[in-house]
Write a protein that holds these residues in place. Sequence first.
Motif, PDB file in Angstrom:
ATOM      1  N   ILE A 218       0.829  -1.207   0.000  1.00 26.60           N
ATOM      2  CA  ILE A 218       0.000   0.000   0.000  1.00 26.60           C
ATOM      3  C   ILE A 218       0.866   1.261   0.000  1.00 26.60           C
ATOM      4  O   ILE A 218       0.619   2.215  -0.761  1.00 26.60           O
ATOM      5  N   LEU A 219       1.899   1.295   0.835  1.00 29.32           N
ATOM      6  CA  LEU A 219       2.712   2.504   0.986  1.00 29.32           C
ATOM      7  C   LEU A 219       3.570   2.777  -0.247  1.00 29.32           C
ATOM      8  O   LEU A 219       3.612   3.909  -0.747  1.00 29.32           O
ATOM      9  N   LEU A 220       4.268   1.773  -0.735  1.00 26.48           N
ATOM     10  CA  LEU A 220       5.173   1.985  -1.864  1.00 26.48           C
ATOM     11  C   LEU A 220       4.429   2.195  -3.170  1.00 26.48           C
ATOM     12  O   LEU A 220       4.986   2.748  -4.123  1.00 26.48           O
ATOM     13  N   GLU A 221       3.159   1.780  -3.229  1.00 22.99           N
ATOM     14  CA  GLU A 221       2.369   2.017  -4.438  1.00 22.99           C
ATOM     15  C   GLU A 221       1.652   3.371  -4.407  1.00 22.99           C
ATOM     16  O   GLU A 221       1.171   3.846  -5.430  1.00 22.99           O
ATOM     17  N   SER A 222       1.637   3.997  -3.231  1.00 22.85           N
ATOM     18  CA  SER A 222       0.922   5.260  -3.064  1.00 22.85           C
ATOM     19  C   SER A 222       1.764   6.446  -3.541  1.00 22.85           C
ATOM     20  O   SER A 222       2.872   6.671  -3.056  1.00 22.85           O
ATOM     21  N   GLU A 223       1.217   7.186  -4.474  1.00 19.10           N
ATOM     22  CA  GLU A 223       1.904   8.385  -4.984  1.00 19.10           C
ATOM     23  C   GLU A 223       2.057   9.427  -3.881  1.00 19.10           C
ATOM     24  O   GLU A 223       3.125  10.045  -3.727  1.00 19.10           O
ATOM     25  N   GLU A 224       1.001   9.620  -3.104  1.00 17.74           N
ATOM     26  CA  GLU A 224       1.030  10.627  -2.036  1.00 17.74           C
ATOM     27  C   GLU A 224       2.090  10.303  -0.984  1.00 17.74           C
ATOM     28  O   GLU A 224       2.868  11.176  -0.583  1.00 17.74           O
ATOM     29  N   PHE A 225       2.168   9.058  -0.553  1.00 19.24           N
ATOM     30  CA  PHE A 225       3.150   8.677   0.468  1.00 19.24           C
ATOM     31  C   PHE A 225       4.576   8.796  -0.057  1.00 19.24           C
ATOM     32  O   PHE A 225       5.460   9.317   0.638  1.00 19.24           O
ATOM     33  N   CYS A 226       4.810   8.325  -1.271  1.00 21.20           N
ATOM     34  CA  CYS A 226       6.164   8.358  -1.837  1.00 21.20           C
ATOM     35  C   CYS A 226       6.648   9.788  -2.049  1.00 21.20           C
ATOM     36  O   CYS A 226       7.817  10.110  -1.769  1.00 21.20           O
ATOM     37  N   ASN A 227       5.755  10.670  -2.521  1.00 23.53           N
ATOM     38  CA  ASN A 227       6.152  12.066  -2.720  1.00 23.53           C
ATOM     39  C   ASN A 227       6.406  12.785  -1.404  1.00 23.53           C
ATOM     40  O   ASN A 227       7.260  13.666  -1.312  1.00 23.53           O
ATOM     41  N   LYS A 228       5.686  12.402  -0.369  1.00 27.63           N
ATOM     42  CA  LYS A 228       5.811  13.081   0.926  1.00 27.63           C
ATOM     43  C   LYS A 228       7.003  12.590   1.730  1.00 27.63           C
ATOM     44  O   LYS A 228       7.677  13.386   2.392  1.00 27.63           O
ATOM     45  N   TRP A 229       7.310  11.292   1.644  1.00 24.14           N
ATOM     46  CA  TRP A 229       8.305  10.722   2.545  1.00 24.14           C
ATOM     47  C   TRP A 229       9.539  10.152   1.858  1.00 24.14           C
ATOM     48  O   TRP A 229      10.604  10.074   2.492  1.00 24.14           O
ATOM     49  N   LEU A 230       9.440   9.762   0.604  1.00 20.61           N
ATOM     50  CA  LEU A 230      10.543   9.024  -0.010  1.00 20.61           C
ATOM     51  C   LEU A 230      11.197   9.727  -1.197  1.00 20.61           C
ATOM     52  O   LEU A 230      12.218   9.249  -1.702  1.00 20.61           O
ATOM     53  N   ARG A 231      10.649  10.862  -1.652  1.00 20.64           N
ATOM     54  CA  ARG A 231      11.187  11.547  -2.821  1.00 20.64           C
ATOM     55  C   ARG A 231      11.550  12.992  -2.496  1.00 20.64           C
ATOM     56  O   ARG A 231      10.959  13.601  -1.598  1.00 20.64           O
ATOM     57  N   PHE A 232      12.505  13.501  -3.247  1.00 21.52           N
ATOM     58  CA  PHE A 232      12.878  14.910  -3.102  1.00 21.52           C
ATOM     59  C   PHE A 232      12.079  15.804  -4.044  1.00 21.52           C
ATOM     60  O   PHE A 232      11.912  16.990  -3.791  1.00 21.52           O
ATOM     61  N   THR A 233      11.606  15.217  -5.151  1.00 17.90           N
ATOM     62  CA  THR A 233      10.774  15.955  -6.105  1.00 17.90           C
ATOM     63  C   THR A 233       9.484  15.197  -6.342  1.00 17.90           C
ATOM     64  O   THR A 233       9.441  13.959  -6.286  1.00 17.90           O
ATOM     65  N   VAL A 234       8.421  15.935  -6.631  1.00 20.99           N
ATOM     66  CA  VAL A 234       7.119  15.319  -6.856  1.00 20.99           C
ATOM     67  C   VAL A 234       7.117  14.579  -8.187  1.00 20.99           C
ATOM     68  O   VAL A 234       7.517  15.120  -9.221  1.00 20.99           O
ATOM     69  N   GLN A 235       6.696  13.337  -8.154  1.00 27.27           N
ATOM     70  CA  GLN A 235       6.598  12.518  -9.355  1.00 27.27           C
ATOM     71  C   GLN A 235       5.245  11.817  -9.376  1.00 27.27           C
ATOM     72  O   GLN A 235       4.578  11.691  -8.349  1.00 27.27           O
TER      73      GLN A 235
END
Length: 546
Positions: A218-235
């Motif tokens: 659920i977490l790694l497939e979520s765009e919102e979670f990945c952009n907020k916690w795991l990425r430096f730029t929004v993708q």
Amino acid sequence: MDVELVDLESAYQDANVVVTKSITENGKEDEIVINHERCSDNGMTPSELQTVIKPNLKGDRLNVTLLVLFYMLQGVPIGISFAIRTYMQNMKVSYIQQAKFGMVDIPWSLKLLWAPLVDVMYSDRIGKRKTWMVPAELCIGLLLIIIATNITWLMESETRMTTLTFAFFCLNVLAATNDIAVDGWTLTLLKRENLGYASTCNTSGQALGVAFGYVLFILLESEEFCNKWLRFTVQKGGIISMEGYLFFWGIVYTMVSASIALFVKEKCNQADKISQINVKQMYKLLWKIINLRTMKIFTIVMLAYEFSFSSMGTSVSNPKFMEYGVEKESMALVDLSLIPIKIFIPIFIAKYTCGPRPLKILYTTVPYWLVLGISSGVLVYYTPNFISGEYSNLSICYYVIFELLRILRLVLLVAVYLSVRSFFIRISDSRIGGTYMSLLNTVWYFGMAVSRIVSLGLLSMLTIKQCSTDREMECLSKTKNKDCKKLAGDECVIVVDGYFVEVAICTVLGIAWYLSLRKILENLQSRQLSDWQVNDDGLIHGVLKE
């Protein structure tokens, strides 16, 4: 396939070993020889047996690690099924459709139908348990790859939910078959004095598998979670896709299946050297076990338990929390924080479930389940106020309470599961371990699966909706919902939520169960092992003579 048949009577004669102790000159225990069958033949009660045999993991650590791996692989399909349920709720799929998808849990209850085949038919050259484990895990891998290539199409419309349900039903049939083999192997893989740790391996391993299949999915497939916690730029999109993640696990299962076939050696158990009983006789023996008086009473008590506390489970409360405003990513984050507890709490609880009366934990936790059910109902009711209403500035306090309730539910769930599994392992007959454990687990899983389906299905039936501008026009179906919007110019609103009705009903049923059936459960776990097993002087001889 080289099929070996089984003779239960000769197994008893070959494995008739008594628990003994050799004492060294300095008074220390030098060796323990254990009867892997039934010590009650020597007049020992379960409590006396527990005082003689002390758990000692020396020589069993590698086997414990192997069991954790096997049970982790069982947990992954369960976790993926949970993830699909979450996506269905996020897509606003009706509770009726969600209840239908709940049928994917049924194989865990029906596995008793083919468990005798797993115990009786096997290749001696490959190994009794590996004969079934290797092809089952290989087929799980291939089926996951097939589902991965079609998952987008299957999730596009409610009309395809039947196909999706059938695919996961088949997946769980294979996982349940693998579970039969692993449970049967457990009874001989570990030393008798360490069997109490088998339930710990099961709980910790499955918790890890569910975490991989559900939370990380659920977490790694979520765009919102990945952009907020795991990425430096929004993708766009998550780090993984649903198709890619399912395909990954398909490859993992395929590789593990090959590894087990090539590198895991299965020891030959003397009790398995049975050469006369066939499949038909095994089913007759199973019928004899089912008709034991203790088994009948235990089945009724446990089915009543599952239905009495059905509204307290996450299968009902999770969809309601999401309906009332909690996002799926937030729920997955909370579940992520619970992973360490899921993995390590069984280690601390194990010492209480390894005793002679493990079921004491089950009925001791009943008052806490009742408090949890009422508390969850209250929290669901006030969820909109804290998520988007007048108390939204206190949302942190809300999630703290939400987290505490999830921890309490997890602790209770693990404690009950460990106590029941420990009891099952203690009374099981290792000569037909897969069949016996499947029978006991069927009692447990059948009540759990049916209560989930019924409780989800009743949510819509117990819910009363009316047009917000016309209180006399009830909304009992999608058609009437459209009529409400067409005629009254408004949509249906919920007047009475069926969830709160279920909480009230289950609270009453839970109190009734505790007052009326607890004493019966206390009595059942005090019975001799001979009351739970088909002994060689009675029923087994009857089967063999037929």
